[in-house]
Enzyme design. Structure first.
Site, short mmCIF file in Angstrom:
data_model
loop_
_atom_site.label_atom_id
_atom_site.label_comp_id
_atom_site.label_asym_id
_atom_site.label_seq_id
_atom_site.Cartn_x
_atom_site.Cartn_y
_atom_site.Cartn_z
N HIS A 56 0.82 -1.22 0.00
CA HIS A 56 0.00 0.00 0.00
C HIS A 56 0.86 1.27 0.00
O HIS A 56 0.37 2.35 0.30
CB HIS A 56 -0.91 0.02 1.23
CG HIS A 56 -1.81 -1.16 1.35
ND1 HIS A 56 -2.70 -1.52 0.35
CD2 HIS A 56 -1.95 -2.09 2.33
CE1 HIS A 56 -3.35 -2.61 0.73
NE2 HIS A 56 -2.91 -2.97 1.92
N HIS A 219 -7.42 -4.31 -0.92
CA HIS A 219 -6.79 -5.59 -1.15
C HIS A 219 -7.45 -6.31 -2.33
O HIS A 219 -7.17 -7.48 -2.58
CB HIS A 219 -6.88 -6.49 0.08
CG HIS A 219 -6.39 -5.86 1.33
ND1 HIS A 219 -7.24 -5.22 2.21
CD2 HIS A 219 -5.14 -5.75 1.84
CE1 HIS A 219 -6.52 -4.74 3.22
NE2 HIS A 219 -5.25 -5.05 3.01
#
Length: 333
Positions: A56, A219
């Site tokens: 991320h 995700h």
């Protein structure tokens, strides 16, 4: 799979070596995969840590530094750090004023941070307060959460709470600021492509050339619905209108407008999207007090965007404007 990697199993380890080499003002505990401020802990200052699965970036390691985080724990790709990592990070940044844990609302993150806080209290007597972000309006429950997912507000919270801690406010005051930010922010995202986890080697989900996933998680979790590809002006409406409906924003509520890229979207497209968001908010009479445009909470190579709106007052704006010096955010220095 085309990636700038060596061994898929070594991506996180080798990336941490690169972060350490690129940023001499940061240090890395390689055993526990923790990025932290050089000279930590700072005595008398509330320590702030966060963390989560890698992939991320720049969240969270890119936000370690003056005015934001004191440390960040890096899990494996899309995998929560373990309690031992978070415990070690808590000890690293505890300067006697307590520690704030900033936790995104994913089951593994919440459980592991909670365990780390209990261990820290038992082993060192440290006072730890956790604030869980849950700003995603797309879905109520998801693959990895009970309740709403923590997404874009996390970046804004880390900046604002980090500024409060840098000013010397106590743990209760810093936690209250963090809770206020979470309560007044909402986000929603959209994917144009899937992402590919290096250790897996193929896309996380299938998305046709003419399809997009509205409300996708960071995700690759499913969102609200899969739709035909649409122009940016329509996509902006799909993202902004549910945010405004969930927590009404008025002309009396200036906002920080954050248009985020998910990793594979060029900046030219993000600015185009920001223009559409600005148009919609102007039509609703919502004043943008500050903006942030760029890829700050990503999903590896996923193409797509998210929009976050945060209601602010003079205090929150002052904290947002306060000096910050991290690899990913830097101003006022």
């Amino acid at each position: 799979m085309k990636k700038l990697i060596n061994d898929p199993n070594d991506v996180v380890v080798e990336a941490l070596l690169g972060i350490e080499a690129a940023h001499p003002d940061l240090q890395v505990d390689h055993q526990n995969k923790i990025i932290y401020r050089a000279g930590a802990p700072k005595q008398g200052k509330v320590g702030i840590i966060s963390g989560g699965g890698s992939g991320h970036e720049p969240l969270h390691g890119g936000f370690v530094g003056l005015g934001m985080l004191d440390a960040a724990c890096a899990g494996e790709v899309f995998t929560s750090p373990v309690p031992d990592q978070m415990l070690a990070a808590t000890k690293l940044v505890d300067g006697g004023a307590g520690v704030l844990h900033v936790v995104k609302n994913y089951t593994g993150d919440v459980m592991n941070f909670e365990m780390a806080a209990e261990l820290a209290a038992a082993e060192t007597g440290a006072r730890v307060v956790s604030v869980v972000t849950d700003d995603d309006v797309a879905v109520q429950d998801s693959t990895w959460t009970a309740g709403r997912r923590g997404v874009g507000v996390t970046v804004l919270l880390e900046k604002i709470a980090g500024a409060a801690a840098e000013q010397g406010r106590d743990l209760d005051a810093v936690a209250k600021i963090a809770q206020t930010v979470n309560a007044n922010g909402r986000s929603m995202g959209l994917a144009l492509t899937s992402c590919t986890v290096p250790a897996v080697g193929h896309p996380t989900f299938d998305l046709g050339e003419a399809e997009m996933e509205l409300g996708v998680g960071i995700h690759g979790e499913p969102g609200r619905q899969r739709l035909p590809l649409a122009p940016a002006k329509d996509i902006a409406e799909m993202l902004v209108e549910p945010i405004l409906a969930d927590l009404p924003f008025t002309s009396d509520d200036p906002v920080i407008a954050f248009v985020n890229g998910l990793g594979g979207t060029p900046l030219i497209e993000l600015y185009l999207m920001y223009n559409e968001v600005n148009r919609i908010l102007s039509g609703h009479g919502v004043q943008i007090a500050r903006s942030l445009v760029g890829s700050y909470i990503t999903s590896l190579d996923m193409a797509g965007t998210s929009v976050t709106l945060l209601k602010v007052d003079d205090e929150l704006l002052s904290l947002w404007d306060a000096p910050v010096s991290t690899p990913a955010l830097r101003w006022g220095i």
